[in-house]
Design a protein around this motif. Sequence first.
Motif, PDB file in Angstrom:
ATOM      1  N   SER A  66       0.805  -1.629  -0.198  1.00 13.68           N
ATOM      2  CA  SER A  66       0.117   0.208   0.105  1.00 13.68           C
ATOM      3  C   SER A  66       0.812   1.317   0.218  1.00 13.68           C
ATOM      4  N   PHE A  67       1.834   1.054   1.038  1.00 13.20           N
ATOM      5  CA  PHE A  67       2.724   2.626   0.492  1.00 13.20           C
ATOM      6  C   PHE A  67       3.613   2.590  -0.214  1.00 13.20           C
ATOM      7  N   ALA A  68       3.756   1.427  -1.184  1.00 14.45           N
ATOM      8  CA  ALA A  68       4.143   1.491  -2.013  1.00 14.45           C
ATOM      9  C   ALA A  68       3.559   2.117  -3.400  1.00 14.45           C
ATOM     10  N   ILE A  69       2.673   1.560  -3.986  1.00 22.27           N
ATOM     11  CA  ILE A  69       1.219   2.408  -4.585  1.00 22.27           C
ATOM     12  C   ILE A  69       1.442   3.892  -4.596  1.00 22.27           C
ATOM     13  N   LYS A  70       0.812   3.947  -3.651  1.00 24.71           N
ATOM     14  CA  LYS A  70       0.731   5.436  -3.278  1.00 24.71           C
ATOM     15  C   LYS A  70       1.559   6.417  -3.462  1.00 24.71           C
ATOM     16  N   HIS A  71       3.340   5.807  -2.880  1.00 27.95           N
ATOM     17  CA  HIS A  71       4.218   7.093  -3.452  1.00 27.95           C
ATOM     18  C   HIS A  71       4.790   7.185  -4.913  1.00 27.95           C
ATOM     19  N   LEU A  72       4.378   5.405  -5.139  1.00 26.26           N
ATOM     20  CA  LEU A  72       4.085   6.319  -7.469  1.00 26.26           C
ATOM     21  C   LEU A  72       3.279   6.567  -7.957  1.00 26.26           C
ATOM     22  N   THR A  73       2.147   6.589  -7.233  1.00 25.04           N
ATOM     23  CA  THR A  73       0.902   7.248  -7.686  1.00 25.04           C
ATOM     24  C   THR A  73       1.647   9.042  -6.990  1.00 25.04           C
ATOM     25  N   VAL A  74       1.760   9.453  -5.937  1.00 26.75           N
ATOM     26  CA  VAL A  74       1.891  10.510  -6.181  1.00 26.75           C
ATOM     27  C   VAL A  74       3.620  11.410  -7.004  1.00 26.75           C
ATOM     28  N   ARG A  75       4.107  10.141  -7.194  1.00 27.21           N
ATOM     29  CA  ARG A  75       5.853  10.420  -7.980  1.00 27.21           C
ATOM     30  C   ARG A  75       4.740  10.758  -9.522  1.00 27.21           C
ATOM     31  N   LYS A  76       3.703   9.897  -9.762  1.00 23.66           N
ATOM     32  CA  LYS A  76       3.363   9.759 -11.034  1.00 23.66           C
ATOM     33  C   LYS A  76       4.519   9.244 -11.703  1.00 23.66           C
ATOM     34  N   ALA A  77       4.689   7.775 -11.530  1.00 20.82           N
ATOM     35  CA  ALA A  77       6.004   7.449 -11.923  1.00 20.82           C
ATOM     36  C   ALA A  77       5.405   6.116 -13.191  1.00 20.82           C
ATOM     37  N   TYR A  78       5.527   6.573 -13.300  1.00 25.11           N
ATOM     38  CA  TYR A  78       4.130   5.617 -15.135  1.00 25.11           C
ATOM     39  C   TYR A  78       5.581   5.053 -15.973  1.00 25.11           C
ATOM     40  N   GLY A  79       6.327   4.925 -16.346  1.00 22.83           N
ATOM     41  CA  GLY A  79       7.617   4.685 -16.637  1.00 22.83           C
ATOM     42  C   GLY A  79       7.298   2.757 -17.170  1.00 22.83           C
ATOM     43  N   GLU A  80       7.916   2.448 -18.256  1.00 25.50           N
ATOM     44  CA  GLU A  80       6.864   1.238 -18.826  1.00 25.50           C
ATOM     45  C   GLU A  80       6.965   0.049 -18.011  1.00 25.50           C
ATOM     46  N   LYS A  81       8.893   0.105 -17.475  1.00 23.19           N
ATOM     47  CA  LYS A  81       9.447  -0.947 -16.370  1.00 23.19           C
ATOM     48  C   LYS A  81       8.333  -1.052 -14.637  1.00 23.19           C
ATOM     49  N   ILE A  82       8.194  -0.052 -14.535  1.00 22.51           N
ATOM     50  CA  ILE A  82       7.099   0.160 -13.802  1.00 22.51           C
ATOM     51  C   ILE A  82       5.523  -0.375 -14.072  1.00 22.51           C
ATOM     52  N   ILE A  83       4.825  -0.419 -14.788  1.00 24.49           N
ATOM     53  CA  ILE A  83       3.877  -0.021 -15.290  1.00 24.49           C
ATOM     54  C   ILE A  83       3.237  -1.792 -15.614  1.00 24.49           C
ATOM     55  N   ARG A  84       4.578  -2.096 -15.985  1.00 21.94           N
ATOM     56  CA  ARG A  84       4.868  -3.793 -16.389  1.00 21.94           C
ATOM     57  C   ARG A  84       4.710  -4.378 -15.121  1.00 21.94           C
ATOM     58  N   GLN A  85       5.290  -3.909 -14.100  1.00 23.61           N
ATOM     59  CA  GLN A  85       5.475  -5.027 -13.046  1.00 23.61           C
ATOM     60  C   GLN A  85       3.969  -4.451 -12.118  1.00 23.61           C
ATOM     61  N   MET A  86       3.279  -2.608 -11.628  1.00 25.25           N
ATOM     62  CA  MET A  86       2.616  -2.807 -11.302  1.00 25.25           C
ATOM     63  C   MET A  86       0.876  -3.903 -11.827  1.00 25.25           C
ATOM     64  N   THR A  87       0.831  -3.820 -12.929  1.00 24.71           N
ATOM     65  CA  THR A  87       0.057  -4.806 -13.977  1.00 24.71           C
ATOM     66  C   THR A  87       0.033  -6.022 -13.826  1.00 24.71           C
ATOM     67  N   ALA A  88       1.006  -6.602 -13.709  1.00 26.30           N
ATOM     68  CA  ALA A  88       1.231  -8.655 -13.012  1.00 26.30           C
ATOM     69  C   ALA A  88       1.110  -8.264 -10.894  1.00 26.30           C
ATOM     70  N   TYR A  89       0.835  -7.321 -10.393  1.00 25.23           N
ATOM     71  CA  TYR A  89       0.985  -7.619  -8.957  1.00 25.23           C
ATOM     72  C   TYR A  89      -0.520  -6.545  -8.869  1.00 25.23           C
ATOM     73  N   SER A  90      -1.436  -6.074  -9.784  1.00 26.60           N
ATOM     74  CA  SER A  90      -2.713  -6.018  -9.346  1.00 26.60           C
ATOM     75  C   SER A  90      -3.830  -7.279 -10.002  1.00 26.60           C
ATOM     76  N   SER A  91      -3.349  -7.957 -10.202  1.00 25.77           N
ATOM     77  CA  SER A  91      -3.345 -10.115  -9.827  1.00 25.77           C
ATOM     78  C   SER A  91      -4.063 -10.345  -8.616  1.00 25.77           C
ATOM     79  N   GLN A  92      -3.517  -9.105  -7.727  1.00 31.38           N
ATOM     80  CA  GLN A  92      -3.678 -10.362  -6.235  1.00 31.38           C
ATOM     81  C   GLN A  92      -3.199  -9.676  -5.332  1.00 31.38           C
ATOM     82  N   ALA A  93      -3.733  -8.195  -5.736  1.00 30.58           N
ATOM     83  CA  ALA A  93      -3.814  -6.972  -5.032  1.00 30.58           C
ATOM     84  C   ALA A  93      -4.740  -7.207  -3.984  1.00 30.58           C
ATOM     85  N   SER A  94      -4.826  -7.046  -2.970  1.00 30.94           N
ATOM     86  CA  SER A  94      -5.850  -7.481  -1.609  1.00 30.94           C
ATOM     87  C   SER A  94      -6.945  -5.704  -1.667  1.00 30.94           C
TER      88      SER A  94
END
Length: 376
Positions: free
Chosen positions: A215-243
């Motif tokens: 939760s901490f990581a996602i919140k601060h990646l959002t604040v930073r507007k971190a939308y690089g290709e690698k980050i989006i790919r890993q975030m998308t992969a993570y979403s399938s198991q998110a609480s």
Amino acid sequence: MRVCVFVKCLIVIILSSAWQFSSFQDTPNSDSYRVTISHPGSIEKGTSIGLRVIKDSNNMPSAYYAVVKSVYCYDEVCKIDPVTIYWNSIGEYLRYELPPDVYLEKYEGEAFVKTDYEKLDRILHDENSPFKDLKIDEITASYSRHIEEGIDAISGATIVDLDESSTIEGSSLTCYTLWHWANGSIKDKIQEITAKNISSNQLLHLLNNSEAYQSFAIKHLTVRKAYGEKIIRQMTAYSSQASKVNLNEFVKYAEGAPDDIYFNMIDALMPKANSKQRVSYLSSLRKTSYSIPNGYYTKLSSQLADYLNYQEVDLLISLIEDKNEINSEVLQNVFLLLDKEILVARRAYYFLINQQLNKEQSKQLNKFYKKNKDYL
């Protein structure tokens, strides 16, 4: 907890305060912060404390500690001891320590025993402790009343009942004070410091940690507007198991992206999403202010037959209605829902009767009506 005479107590308070501040006069290269936090037991609007950082082998914050007062007591006539509290890098309580010559006390000077110290640690680990919603007056008012009435005073006796497992008999003021040190507003201060000292790649690594770190990581990646290709790919992969909690945080992350990235993310996520995730993504689409790409909902409608419950079907059909993206392909996909359970099929029926249908479609819809009219 021992009630002491004013002069003796004043000496203890002064010595405790001196110990607290001198413990942070370390080497010039040590990492420390002076932070001001609110403690509900203090009459002051803000309390300044020294917060020390423990770094890992990569020179990143791994833990924090600070020396705090053991108790905010009734009329400031209690023995006050220095207690060192440790937190992890996102402000979750880890443990507490006392100086070798210091021991905590209950009412009338009864010293803590081993089981009391162990119980205190369990209380401080409980983020949902009853102390969370209590005001110190609810403890001190009862404490004062017990003294005045000559009752065997228990500084754990509050206006509201506390379960025996939630406090230490004779030491509720200490438990209350330390719980708010361990779990109070200092958590936000710690997260602010950690966020300033950690890279986006390091935030990504936290997605492999506990739910709180995620939760901490996602919140601060959002604040930073971190939308690089690698980050989006890993975030998308993570979403399938998110609480459930972190799924909401992830949706906020997607919503903060530029419009083309936002729609591409939702588009990529939908086919593999479960029902709960689809509801979150469709709800996000319904409230977005971005201009919808042409044919976007037509493409999504091809997945309608795979939807499992009424809520997700209703959301997508409502989106199609709102955006008036109705064409032969959409109608064909909605017709497939007439074979689903009646709640879903009924939603499809009331959408279709308002559309311009060809002769074959009208015949099919009429057949459905005759078969299910008692349920429509």
